[in-house]
Design a protein around this motif. Structure first.
Motif, PDB file in Angstrom:
ATOM      1  N   ALA A   1      -2.813  -9.037  -6.062  1.00  0.00           N
ATOM      2  CA  ALA A   1      -2.029  -9.385  -6.759  1.00  0.00           C
ATOM      3  C   ALA A   1      -0.871  -9.197  -6.376  1.00  0.00           C
ATOM      4  O   ALA A   1      -0.422  -8.114  -6.328  1.00  0.00           O
ATOM      5  N   GLU A   2      -0.101 -10.519  -6.802  1.00  0.00           N
ATOM      6  CA  GLU A   2       1.217 -10.219  -7.263  1.00  0.00           C
ATOM      7  C   GLU A   2       2.174  -8.822  -7.956  1.00  0.00           C
ATOM      8  O   GLU A   2       2.864  -8.300  -7.534  1.00  0.00           O
ATOM      9  N   GLU A   3       1.254  -8.895  -8.795  1.00  0.00           N
ATOM     10  CA  GLU A   3       1.487  -8.205 -10.110  1.00  0.00           C
ATOM     11  C   GLU A   3       1.399  -6.793  -9.631  1.00  0.00           C
ATOM     12  O   GLU A   3       1.515  -5.413  -9.744  1.00  0.00           O
ATOM     13  N   LYS A   4       0.246  -6.085  -8.892  1.00  0.00           N
ATOM     14  CA  LYS A   4       0.316  -5.381  -8.685  1.00  0.00           C
ATOM     15  C   LYS A   4       0.205  -4.527  -6.711  1.00  0.00           C
ATOM     16  O   LYS A   4       1.302  -3.465  -6.956  1.00  0.00           O
ATOM     17  N   CYS A   5       0.969  -5.203  -6.136  1.00  0.00           N
ATOM     18  CA  CYS A   5       1.923  -5.828  -4.752  1.00  0.00           C
ATOM     19  C   CYS A   5       3.476  -5.177  -5.519  1.00  0.00           C
ATOM     20  O   CYS A   5       4.052  -4.003  -4.835  1.00  0.00           O
ATOM     21  N   ARG A   6       4.398  -5.382  -6.694  1.00  0.00           N
ATOM     22  CA  ARG A   6       4.903  -5.240  -7.454  1.00  0.00           C
ATOM     23  C   ARG A   6       4.639  -4.099  -7.996  1.00  0.00           C
ATOM     24  O   ARG A   6       6.129  -3.375  -8.039  1.00  0.00           O
TER      25      ARG A   6
ATOM     26  N   TRP B   1       3.957 -10.212   2.341  1.00  0.00           N
ATOM     27  CA  TRP B   1       4.418  -9.515   2.785  1.00  0.00           C
ATOM     28  C   TRP B   1       3.058  -7.976   3.240  1.00  0.00           C
ATOM     29  O   TRP B   1       3.333  -7.693   4.098  1.00  0.00           O
ATOM     30  N   PHE B   2       2.368  -7.964   2.088  1.00  0.00           N
ATOM     31  CA  PHE B   2       1.856  -6.437   2.512  1.00  0.00           C
ATOM     32  C   PHE B   2       0.340  -7.146   3.029  1.00  0.00           C
ATOM     33  O   PHE B   2      -0.134  -6.128   3.626  1.00  0.00           O
ATOM     34  N   ARG B   3      -0.116  -8.386   3.081  1.00  0.00           N
ATOM     35  CA  ARG B   3      -1.045  -8.656   3.847  1.00  0.00           C
ATOM     36  C   ARG B   3      -0.837  -8.546   5.063  1.00  0.00           C
ATOM     37  O   ARG B   3      -1.805  -8.114   6.030  1.00  0.00           O
TER      38      ARG B   3
ATOM     39  N   LEU C   1      -0.762   2.144   5.707  1.00  0.00           N
ATOM     40  CA  LEU C   1       0.101   0.570   5.010  1.00  0.00           C
ATOM     41  C   LEU C   1       1.055   1.340   3.826  1.00  0.00           C
ATOM     42  O   LEU C   1       2.217   1.436   4.084  1.00  0.00           O
ATOM     43  N   PRO C   2       0.164   2.794   3.137  1.00  0.00           N
ATOM     44  CA  PRO C   2       1.373   3.145   2.274  1.00  0.00           C
ATOM     45  C   PRO C   2       2.606   3.411   2.704  1.00  0.00           C
ATOM     46  O   PRO C   2       3.708   3.466   2.394  1.00  0.00           O
TER      47      PRO C   2
ATOM     48  N   VAL D   1     -10.970  -2.538  -0.257  1.00  0.00           N
ATOM     49  CA  VAL D   1     -10.559  -1.755  -0.577  1.00  0.00           C
ATOM     50  C   VAL D   1      -8.885  -1.987  -1.008  1.00  0.00           C
ATOM     51  O   VAL D   1      -7.805  -2.021  -2.232  1.00  0.00           O
ATOM     52  N   PHE D   2      -8.564  -3.730   0.225  1.00  0.00           N
ATOM     53  CA  PHE D   2      -7.145  -3.839   0.667  1.00  0.00           C
ATOM     54  C   PHE D   2      -7.172  -5.087  -0.719  1.00  0.00           C
ATOM     55  O   PHE D   2      -5.490  -4.976  -1.553  1.00  0.00           O
ATOM     56  N   GLU D   3      -7.615  -5.710  -0.939  1.00  0.00           N
ATOM     57  CA  GLU D   3      -7.488  -6.680  -2.445  1.00  0.00           C
ATOM     58  C   GLU D   3      -7.827  -5.752  -3.798  1.00  0.00           C
ATOM     59  O   GLU D   3      -6.785  -6.065  -4.357  1.00  0.00           O
TER      60      GLU D   3
END
Length: 316
Positions: free
Chosen positions: A23-28, A86-88, A291-292, A16-18
């Motif tokens: 991806a960078e775009e998802k984190c942004r 950062w998110f990982r 995490l959120p 679910v984390f992946e």
């Protein structure tokens, strides 16, 4: 052993984390949605109309022309690290019950130990500031504890041993004795003044505080709290006193995790390590949401210069 809801909850799986942050775009996209949940708002003039400068990843206010990065003024700013790292890192800090050392975090992120240490301590500082103003109330178990102090080659043991870092642990419980929230705080020593200051900052007035016979805990009355003393004596039997079940359980878990995860903890960094355990404990009923929630807090915490983190003499 009976299964408990907290112990066997699913948490946030790697799959679910992946899918959410891989991806960078998802984190942004997650950062933008968390920073501006009601749509873009210019930090300079409050304007909501904007244009996006895609080549630089910036938002430009249509009213005042101010250009703003989604991470500007946050803990993510000025680090030159991809958001996916950062998110990982946040994933590992929130989903590992025992914590994670900067050495191991560096291996998992593919960065140096120094970089991992900076990431870890900046996130721990966010956790510390997030819970700093939240108070315990109702029935509270309180106890004294130390980290470190025992060294090879003999020397003084017990209270006052060199290298020991004193801290106070307090657990708010329900009327029927179930734990609600945890508070951990480093103190200069177990004196009335230190305990009084701790209680005034972290206990709601009229709380019912239960402690052992250590005299300094009587100072909680200066914070308008009720105080009950239950003398436990010393040794292993004292730790099994029912009145202090949850504060002793928390202390046992903290010390076991620190011994098992870290080589050593410098006294000046103890508040952040304690903040990690406190943050996870207080949000233990919903691991997936941790995490959120940490993301939201990171976006509302100013960046901390590296020089203020004070790199430790011993890797931890």
């Amino acid at each position: 052993m009976a299964r408990t809801t907290v112990q066997f909850q699913k948490g946030l799986s790697e799959a679910v984390f992946e899918a959410t942050y891989g991806a960078e775009e998802k984190c942004r996209a997650v950062v933008i949605a968390a920073r501006w949940p009601n749509g873009f708002e210019c930090p300079a003039c409050g304007g909501r109309s904007y244009s996006e400068i895609r080549s630089r990843g910036l938002f430009q206010c249509s009213a005042c022309r101010r250009q703003t990065s989604p991470v500007a003024g946050t803990v993510f700013a000025s680090t030159h690290l991809p958001l996916r790292l950062w998110f990982r890192a946040m994933y590992h800090l929130t989903q590992s019950k025992q914590g994670i050392s900067s050495v191991e975090l560096g291996r998992r992120l593919g960065v140096t130990q120094t970089t991992a240490w900076k990431i870890k301590h900046k996130l721990a500082q966010v956790m510390l500031e997030r819970d700093a103003k939240k108070r315990l109330g109702g029935r509270i178990e309180i106890d004294d504890a130390y980290l470190g102090g025992q060294r090879s080659g003999g020397g003084k043991r017990g209270r006052g041993a060199p290298g020991k870092t004193p801290f106070v642990a307090a657990v708010e419980t329900t009327v029927d004795g179930k734990p609600v929230r945890l508070k951990l705080h480093r103190v200069p020593g177990f004196a009335s003044r230190a305990v009084s200051g701790f209680a005034k900052r972290h206990f709601a007035p009229a709380s019912e505080v239960v402690s052992d016979g250590l005299a300094c805990f009587g100072a909680v009355t200066e914070a308008k709290c009720k105080h009950t003393v239950i003398k436990t004596g010393s040794g292993a039997a004292a730790a099994r006193t029912p009145a202090f079940k949850w504060v002793n359980t928390a202390l046992g878990n903290i010390k076991a995790a620190i011994v098992g995860t870290y080589r050593a903890i410098g006294p000046k960094h103890v508040p952040r390590y304690l903040a990690e355990f406190e943050y996870r404990f207080n949000r233990r009923y919903d691991l997936a949401a941790m995490l959120p929630r940490l993301t939201w807090a990171c976006l509302r915490t100013p960046p901390m210069p590296y020089r203020l983190l004070k790199l430790p003499e011993v890797v931890a």
